[in-house]
Design an enzyme around this catalytic site. Structure first.
Site, PDB file in Angstrom:
ATOM      1  N   ASN A   1     -17.035  -8.855 -13.173  1.00 28.56           N
ATOM      2  CA  ASN A   1     -15.683  -8.456 -12.764  1.00 28.56           C
ATOM      3  C   ASN A   1     -14.820  -8.383 -14.020  1.00 28.56           C
ATOM      4  O   ASN A   1     -14.428  -9.410 -14.571  1.00 28.56           O
ATOM      5  CB  ASN A   1     -15.134  -9.500 -11.769  1.00 28.56           C
ATOM      6  CG  ASN A   1     -13.701  -9.190 -11.365  1.00 28.56           C
ATOM      7  OD1 ASN A   1     -13.151  -8.141 -11.708  1.00 28.56           O
ATOM      8  ND2 ASN A   1     -13.092 -10.121 -10.631  1.00 28.56           N
TER       9      ASN A   1
ATOM     10  N   HIS B   1     -10.394 -11.720  -3.629  1.00 27.92           N
ATOM     11  CA  HIS B   1     -10.404 -12.518  -4.865  1.00 27.92           C
ATOM     12  C   HIS B   1      -9.158 -13.402  -4.893  1.00 27.92           C
ATOM     13  O   HIS B   1      -8.085 -12.996  -4.441  1.00 27.92           O
ATOM     14  CB  HIS B   1     -10.431 -11.584  -6.080  1.00 27.92           C
ATOM     15  CG  HIS B   1     -10.767 -12.312  -7.345  1.00 27.92           C
ATOM     16  ND1 HIS B   1      -9.839 -13.083  -8.021  1.00 27.92           N
ATOM     17  CD2 HIS B   1     -11.929 -12.419  -8.040  1.00 27.92           C
ATOM     18  CE1 HIS B   1     -10.419 -13.615  -9.083  1.00 27.92           C
ATOM     19  NE2 HIS B   1     -11.685 -13.231  -9.114  1.00 27.92           N
TER      20      HIS B   1
ATOM     21  N   GLU C   1     -15.928 -18.963  -5.206  1.00 27.18           N
ATOM     22  CA  GLU C   1     -15.190 -19.092  -6.466  1.00 27.18           C
ATOM     23  C   GLU C   1     -14.110 -20.150  -6.295  1.00 27.18           C
ATOM     24  O   GLU C   1     -13.017 -19.851  -5.791  1.00 27.18           O
ATOM     25  CB  GLU C   1     -14.506 -17.765  -6.831  1.00 27.18           C
ATOM     26  CG  GLU C   1     -15.458 -16.656  -7.181  1.00 27.18           C
ATOM     27  CD  GLU C   1     -14.858 -15.676  -8.192  1.00 27.18           C
ATOM     28  OE1 GLU C   1     -15.608 -15.215  -9.056  1.00 27.18           O
ATOM     29  OE2 GLU C   1     -13.652 -15.374  -8.133  1.00 27.18           O
TER      30      GLU C   1
ATOM     31  N   SER D   1     -15.926 -19.466 -14.507  1.00 27.94           N
ATOM     32  CA  SER D   1     -16.324 -19.868 -15.864  1.00 27.94           C
ATOM     33  C   SER D   1     -17.840 -19.832 -16.077  1.00 27.94           C
ATOM     34  O   SER D   1     -18.403 -20.678 -16.777  1.00 27.94           O
ATOM     35  CB  SER D   1     -15.770 -21.253 -16.199  1.00 27.94           C
ATOM     36  OG  SER D   1     -14.362 -21.238 -16.127  1.00 27.94           O
TER      37      SER D   1
ATOM     38  N   GLY E   1     -14.709 -13.642 -17.355  1.00 24.61           N
ATOM     39  CA  GLY E   1     -14.562 -13.546 -18.811  1.00 24.61           C
ATOM     40  C   GLY E   1     -15.849 -13.183 -19.549  1.00 24.61           C
ATOM     41  O   GLY E   1     -15.845 -12.306 -20.424  1.00 24.61           O
TER      42      GLY E   1
END
Ligand code: 13P
Length: 266
Positions: free
Chosen positions: A9, A94, A166, A218, A240
Site C-alpha cells: 500500500n 483502512h 491492522e 510496520s 512504508g
C-alpha cells in the site's frame, strides 16, 4: 490451500514517473512465484499507466479506495465500476480512511458490497486503537467492524475476500516503520483466530477456512517468518516498506523461503 498474499500500500506517495521506476526496480528483483500473489496499491492516478507496465505474471493491482455508488454527482470520487477492468483488489476500511476521512461502519459496509458487486476483491482492514486495546475492547471492536462490513455478503462471497488485521497503533507514518511498535506474534495469533472464529460462527467453516487474513503494521523483512508461522496468517499488507524496493522485494523473497521450508511450494 490459501495462497500467500503480499500487498504494498503505497498510500499517497510517488508520482507517475516515480511509481514507474519503483515497478521497474521491483520487476528486477521479484521472480515469478506461482504460490505467492504480489499486489501493488499505488495512488489512483498511477493505476492506469502501471496496468500497462506491470508483468502480470508477477504483479496485480489494487486501488486504495473507491466510492460505493456506481456513478453520479460525487465530485472527486472514483467508483468500483470504473475500476473493474483495472484492478483485482480494493483496500476498504483502512484506519486512515476511517480516522482522517471519517468513514463509518455503514460506509465501509457499502463499499465492501460495491466491491463484490463489481467483482473486485475487497481487502477489508480491521483493527483496534491503542486505547481500545488497553481498555480490553479489541474483540468488541473487531466484532463490530466485521459484523457491519460483511453484513450483506453470502458465505460464498466471504470465502473469497481478504481481511487485513491492522492494529492502528502498529501502523507507521511511512518512514519510521523500522523503529515503530509492531504487534507481537501472540497478539496477532489471538486476533486472527478471533477473526476466523467470527466468520466460522456466522458464515460457516468453508468461509472461515477459505478467507485470507493478512497482518499489517510496520511490516519489515525481519518479521516475515515469525508472522507467517502464526496459524491463519496468509501474508501482509505492507505500508512504508513497500516504498523501498529492497525491503519489499525482500518481504516477497522471505515469504517464498518460508514456504519452501514448509514444503508448501507446488
Ligand atoms: P506500515 O507498514 O507503514 O505500518 O503501514 C501499514 C499499513 O497501513 C498498510 O496499509
Amino acid at each position: 490451500m490459501r495462497k500467500i498474499l503480499i500487498v504494498g500500500n503505497w498510500k499517497m506517495h510517488l508520482n507517475a514517473s516515480q511509481a514507474s521506476l519503483l515497478v521497474h526496480r521491483l520487476h528486477e528483483r521479484i521472480m515469478i512465484h506461482r504460490d505467492i500473489e504480489v499486489v501493488l496499491a499505488p495512488p489512483m492516478l498511477t493505476l492506469q499507466p502501471l496496468s500497462v507496465q506491470i508483468d502480470r505474471r508477477k504483479f496485480r493491482l489494487a486501488a486504495q479506495n473507491a466510492y460505493f455508488a456506481d456513478e453520479g454527482p460525487f465530485t472527486g470520487e472514483v467508483s468500483f465500476t470504473m475500476l473493474r477492468e483495472l484492478v483485482h483488489y480494493v483496500i476498504v476500511g483502512h484506519s486512515e480512511r476511517r480516522r482522517v476521512f471519517g468513514e463509518d461502519l455503514d460506509m465501509i459496509r457499502d463499499k465492501v458490497a460495491a466491491a463484490v458487486r463489481n467483482e473486485i476483491t475487497p481487502i477489508l482492514c480491521v483493527g483496534e486503537t491503542k486505547h481500545e486495546r488497553q481498555s480490553g475492547e479489541t474483540k468488541q471492536v473487531l466484532h463490530d467492524q466485521l459484523m457491519t462490513a460483511l453484513h450483506n455478503l453470502t458465505a460464498r462471497e466471504v470465502r473469497e475476500i481478504v481481511v487485513a488485521y491492522e492494529p492502528v497503533w502498529a501502523v507507521s507514518n511511512g518512514t519510521d516503520w523500522r523503529n515503530h511498535e509492531i504487534a507481537k506474534p501472540d497478539q496477532v495469533a489471538e486476533t486472527v483466530n478471533y477473526i476466523r472464529s467470527y466468520v466460522r460462527d456466522v458464515f460457516g467453516p468453508k468461509a472461515a477456512s477459505g478467507l485470507r487474513v493478512l497482518y499489517g503494521g510496520s511490516t519489515s523483512p525481519d518479521f516475515v517468518h515469525s508472522f507467517l508461522d502464526i496459524d491463519g496468517v496468509d501474508g501482509f499488507l505492507v505500508g512504508g516498506a513497500s516504498l523501498n524496493y529492497h525491503s519489499f522485494a525482500s518481504i516477497v523473497t522471505q515469504s517464498y523461503d518460508w514456504q519452501r521450508q514448509k514444503g508448501a511450494v507446488t
